[in-house]
Write a protein that holds these residues in place. Structure first.
Motif, PDB file in Angstrom:
ATOM      1  N   LEU A   3       0.947  -1.158   0.109  1.00  0.00           N
ATOM      2  CA  LEU A   3       0.200  -0.117   0.055  1.00  0.00           C
ATOM      3  C   LEU A   3       0.755   1.196  -0.162  1.00  0.00           C
ATOM      4  N   PRO A   4       0.414   2.464  -0.642  1.00  0.00           N
ATOM      5  CA  PRO A   4       1.015   3.456  -0.922  1.00  0.00           C
ATOM      6  C   PRO A   4       0.875   4.361   0.555  1.00  0.00           C
ATOM      7  N   ILE A   5       1.724   5.007   1.584  1.00  0.00           N
ATOM      8  CA  ILE A   5       1.550   5.715   2.642  1.00  0.00           C
ATOM      9  C   ILE A   5       1.665   7.124   2.449  1.00  0.00           C
ATOM     10  N   GLY A   6       2.309   7.584   1.219  1.00  0.00           N
ATOM     11  CA  GLY A   6       2.735   9.004   1.059  1.00  0.00           C
ATOM     12  C   GLY A   6       3.495   9.368  -0.056  1.00  0.00           C
ATOM     13  N   THR A   7       3.034  10.369  -0.700  1.00  0.00           N
ATOM     14  CA  THR A   7       3.717  10.697  -1.958  1.00  0.00           C
ATOM     15  C   THR A   7       4.260  12.116  -2.053  1.00  0.00           C
ATOM     16  N   THR A   8       5.416  12.538  -2.582  1.00  0.00           N
ATOM     17  CA  THR A   8       5.770  13.587  -2.744  1.00  0.00           C
ATOM     18  C   THR A   8       6.394  14.009  -4.245  1.00  0.00           C
ATOM     19  N   LEU A   9       6.400  15.128  -4.675  1.00  0.00           N
ATOM     20  CA  LEU A   9       6.992  15.448  -5.930  1.00  0.00           C
ATOM     21  C   LEU A   9       8.326  15.900  -5.641  1.00  0.00           C
ATOM     22  N   VAL A  10       9.475  15.135  -6.117  1.00  0.00           N
ATOM     23  CA  VAL A  10      10.785  15.477  -5.914  1.00  0.00           C
ATOM     24  C   VAL A  10      11.366  16.460  -6.611  1.00  0.00           C
ATOM     25  N   ALA A  11      11.355  16.513  -8.240  1.00  0.00           N
ATOM     26  CA  ALA A  11      11.811  17.487  -8.989  1.00  0.00           C
ATOM     27  C   ALA A  11      11.231  17.248 -10.450  1.00  0.00           C
ATOM     28  N   LYS A  12      11.208  18.476 -10.842  1.00  0.00           N
ATOM     29  CA  LYS A  12      10.961  18.643 -12.472  1.00  0.00           C
ATOM     30  C   LYS A  12      12.042  18.119 -13.118  1.00  0.00           C
ATOM     31  N   ILE A  13      12.111  17.272 -13.837  1.00  0.00           N
ATOM     32  CA  ILE A  13      13.509  16.702 -14.619  1.00  0.00           C
ATOM     33  C   ILE A  13      13.712  17.036 -16.269  1.00  0.00           C
ATOM     34  N   THR A  14      12.345  17.623 -16.859  1.00  0.00           N
ATOM     35  CA  THR A  14      12.637  18.315 -18.101  1.00  0.00           C
ATOM     36  C   THR A  14      11.975  19.606 -18.360  1.00  0.00           C
ATOM     37  N   GLY A  15      12.399  20.068 -19.404  1.00  0.00           N
ATOM     38  CA  GLY A  15      11.859  21.725 -19.818  1.00  0.00           C
ATOM     39  C   GLY A  15      12.875  22.683 -18.958  1.00  0.00           C
ATOM     40  N   HIS A  16      12.234  24.033 -19.072  1.00  0.00           N
ATOM     41  CA  HIS A  16      12.732  25.114 -18.524  1.00  0.00           C
ATOM     42  C   HIS A  16      12.776  24.837 -16.831  1.00  0.00           C
ATOM     43  N   ASP A  17      13.699  25.442 -16.283  1.00  0.00           N
ATOM     44  CA  ASP A  17      13.874  25.312 -14.887  1.00  0.00           C
ATOM     45  C   ASP A  17      13.756  24.056 -14.224  1.00  0.00           C
ATOM     46  N   SER A  18      14.308  23.144 -15.083  1.00  0.00           N
ATOM     47  CA  SER A  18      14.135  21.598 -14.409  1.00  0.00           C
ATOM     48  C   SER A  18      15.526  21.332 -13.877  1.00  0.00           C
ATOM     49  N   ALA A  19      15.565  20.103 -13.209  1.00  0.00           N
ATOM     50  CA  ALA A  19      17.089  19.597 -12.643  1.00  0.00           C
ATOM     51  C   ALA A  19      18.060  19.493 -13.920  1.00  0.00           C
ATOM     52  N   ASN A  20      17.554  19.167 -15.044  1.00  0.00           N
ATOM     53  CA  ASN A  20      18.430  18.972 -16.054  1.00  0.00           C
ATOM     54  C   ASN A  20      18.627  19.838 -17.171  1.00  0.00           C
ATOM     55  N   ASP A  21      17.790  20.995 -16.743  1.00  0.00           N
ATOM     56  CA  ASP A  21      17.829  22.301 -17.599  1.00  0.00           C
ATOM     57  C   ASP A  21      17.743  21.894 -19.379  1.00  0.00           C
ATOM     58  N   THR A  22      16.943  21.189 -19.484  1.00  0.00           N
ATOM     59  CA  THR A  22      16.831  20.377 -20.879  1.00  0.00           C
ATOM     60  C   THR A  22      16.636  21.402 -22.119  1.00  0.00           C
ATOM     61  N   ALA A  23      15.809  22.460 -21.691  1.00  0.00           N
ATOM     62  CA  ALA A  23      15.570  23.482 -22.994  1.00  0.00           C
ATOM     63  C   ALA A  23      16.890  23.957 -23.290  1.00  0.00           C
ATOM     64  N   ARG A  24      17.691  24.581 -22.428  1.00  0.00           N
ATOM     65  CA  ARG A  24      19.076  25.037 -22.686  1.00  0.00           C
ATOM     66  C   ARG A  24      19.924  24.281 -23.099  1.00  0.00           C
ATOM     67  N   ARG A  25      20.137  22.976 -22.748  1.00  0.00           N
ATOM     68  CA  ARG A  25      21.256  22.303 -22.777  1.00  0.00           C
ATOM     69  C   ARG A  25      20.906  21.259 -24.137  1.00  0.00           C
ATOM     70  N   PHE A  26      19.649  20.966 -24.286  1.00  0.00           N
ATOM     71  CA  PHE A  26      19.281  19.937 -25.288  1.00  0.00           C
ATOM     72  C   PHE A  26      18.330  20.178 -26.300  1.00  0.00           C
ATOM     73  N   GLY A  27      17.841  21.466 -26.185  1.00  0.00           N
ATOM     74  CA  GLY A  27      16.619  21.887 -27.189  1.00  0.00           C
ATOM     75  C   GLY A  27      15.214  21.160 -26.841  1.00  0.00           C
ATOM     76  N   VAL A  28      15.024  20.612 -25.461  1.00  0.00           N
ATOM     77  CA  VAL A  28      13.840  20.024 -25.006  1.00  0.00           C
ATOM     78  C   VAL A  28      13.176  20.941 -24.192  1.00  0.00           C
ATOM     79  N   HIS A  29      12.072  21.554 -24.657  1.00  0.00           N
ATOM     80  CA  HIS A  29      11.335  22.619 -23.988  1.00  0.00           C
ATOM     81  C   HIS A  29      10.150  21.796 -23.327  1.00  0.00           C
ATOM     82  N   ALA A  30       9.622  20.859 -23.802  1.00  0.00           N
ATOM     83  CA  ALA A  30       8.435  20.170 -23.419  1.00  0.00           C
ATOM     84  C   ALA A  30       8.598  18.786 -24.098  1.00  0.00           C
ATOM     85  N   THR A  31       8.251  17.788 -22.996  1.00  0.00           N
ATOM     86  CA  THR A  31       8.218  16.401 -23.632  1.00  0.00           C
ATOM     87  C   THR A  31       7.231  15.647 -22.412  1.00  0.00           C
TER      88      THR A  31
END
Length: 330
Positions: A3-31
């Motif tokens: 059973l799940p007992i608690g869920t949290t959002l850790v990080a945004k991993i794609t797009g602008h202002d993400s942990a990987n900064d994919t918009a600037r580094r890899f041309g991935v603005h949305a996916t």
């Protein structure tokens, strides 16, 4: 039952202002999506769906014209500190340094896009289950031409789509293996399949590990035993609205875990079972549209196999990007 007992959002991993900064580094603005699997070296491969660059509309999946649209892209990660987000070591890129499409469309047929569903590595060979989308519909409904398994022997740089590993959809659009989730066992590779769209149940197939690319080598669970070749003899092992399924064996809990979207509930749910043939528990929500409007996906990180905490990717429609989630289980 796990059973799940608690869920949290850790990080945004794609797009602008993400942990990987994919918009600037890899041309991935949305996916979207972000299905994951591990290789023998412990690297995690993260494969995404329809991808947009500069010119993306900024609200959901937008028009392709002028937005540097790609069907998919692939990242590789060795990050183990997942409580700080999932960071990419590299992305498969083209000559410009931007993330490139790794699984190409078929120009011979009427095909909107090629969407990845599940990946697995057996030795040095990577396999990818995908669907050929013929037309998108509304409210979780679409039509596929076929589903298939692609193969890479160079670490995901290039992929082949052999015709020997395709499940052709029929005119009724009810083929039970159009979206697939791999589950790797000791002796077999298992494939859980659902019809096109988000409103079907999941059926089960298996194949010897040296026969993955031969559709004729698959057996299908018919509720009593394994029936060769005829996928329409398969009996669902997981009832309900099973969509975008991900399956992993939990060493910690000693059972199989499954994540999937339940469109009717507006939630990503968790199920568990001692065996892949079931019985599977009822789905328990780990993330809901009440907290995360427009959520979908739900794909395990391989590290989820080893502890009471699971990590998974979740997509949000409006921001059209992918997030790493953490859920504690009991």
């Amino acid at each position: 039952m796990t059973l799940p007992i608690g869920t949290t959002l850790v990080a945004k991993i794609t797009g602008h202002d993400s942990a990987n900064d994919t918009a600037r580094r890899f041309g991935v603005h949305a996916t979207d999506l972000g299905l994951m699997w591990a290789d023998a070296a412990g690297r995690t491969f993260v494969l995404f769906g329809d991808t947009y660059g500069q010119g993306w509309c900024g609200d959901g999946a937008g028009p392709r014209e002028g937005s540097d649209w790609r069907c998919n892209f692939l990242a590789v990660s060795t990050d183990r500190d997942l409580d700080n987000g999932l960071r990419f070591d590299s992305v498969i890129t083209g000559p410009s340094g931007q993330a490139r499409q790794v699984l190409d469309r078929d120009p011979r047929i009427d095909e909107e896009t090629v969407i990845p569903c599940s990946g697995v590595a057996i030795g040095d060979t990577h396999y990818l289950h995908y669907m050929s989308v013929r037309a998108w519909g509304s409210k979780g409904r679409w039509r596929t031409n076929y589903s298939g398994i692609a193969v890479s022997t160079d670490g995901g740089e290039t992929w082949d789509k052999p015709e020997s590993a395709r499940w052709i959809n029929r005119a009724e659009h009810d083929h039970p293996f159009q979206l697939g989730a791999f589950a790797l066992g000791e002796d077999y590779l298992y494939l859980l399949g659902t019809p096109n769209g988000r409103w079907g149940s999941a059926s089960l197939a298996r194949v010897a590990k040296d026969g993955v690319l031969d559709k004729r080598a698959y057996d299908y669970w018919n509720g009593v035993g394994w029936y060769p070749r005829d996928e329409f003899r398969a009996v669902p092992v997981m009832q309900g609205n099973v969509a975008e399924l991900s399956v992993i064996y939990s060493v910690h809990f000693g059972c199989w875990l499954a994540l999937h979207l339940d469109e009717a509930l507006g939630a990503i749910v968790l199920r568990s079972a001692k065996t892949l043939t079931g019985p599977w528990s009822e789905g328990r929500a780990v993330a809901t549209s009440r907290d995360y409007p427009g959520l979908y996906g739900g794909f395990f990180h391989p590290a989820s196999a080893h502890g009471p905490v699971i990590y998974f990717t979740m997509s949000l429609w409006q921001s059209y990007n992918v997030y790493l989630m953490r859920a504690e289980l009991s």
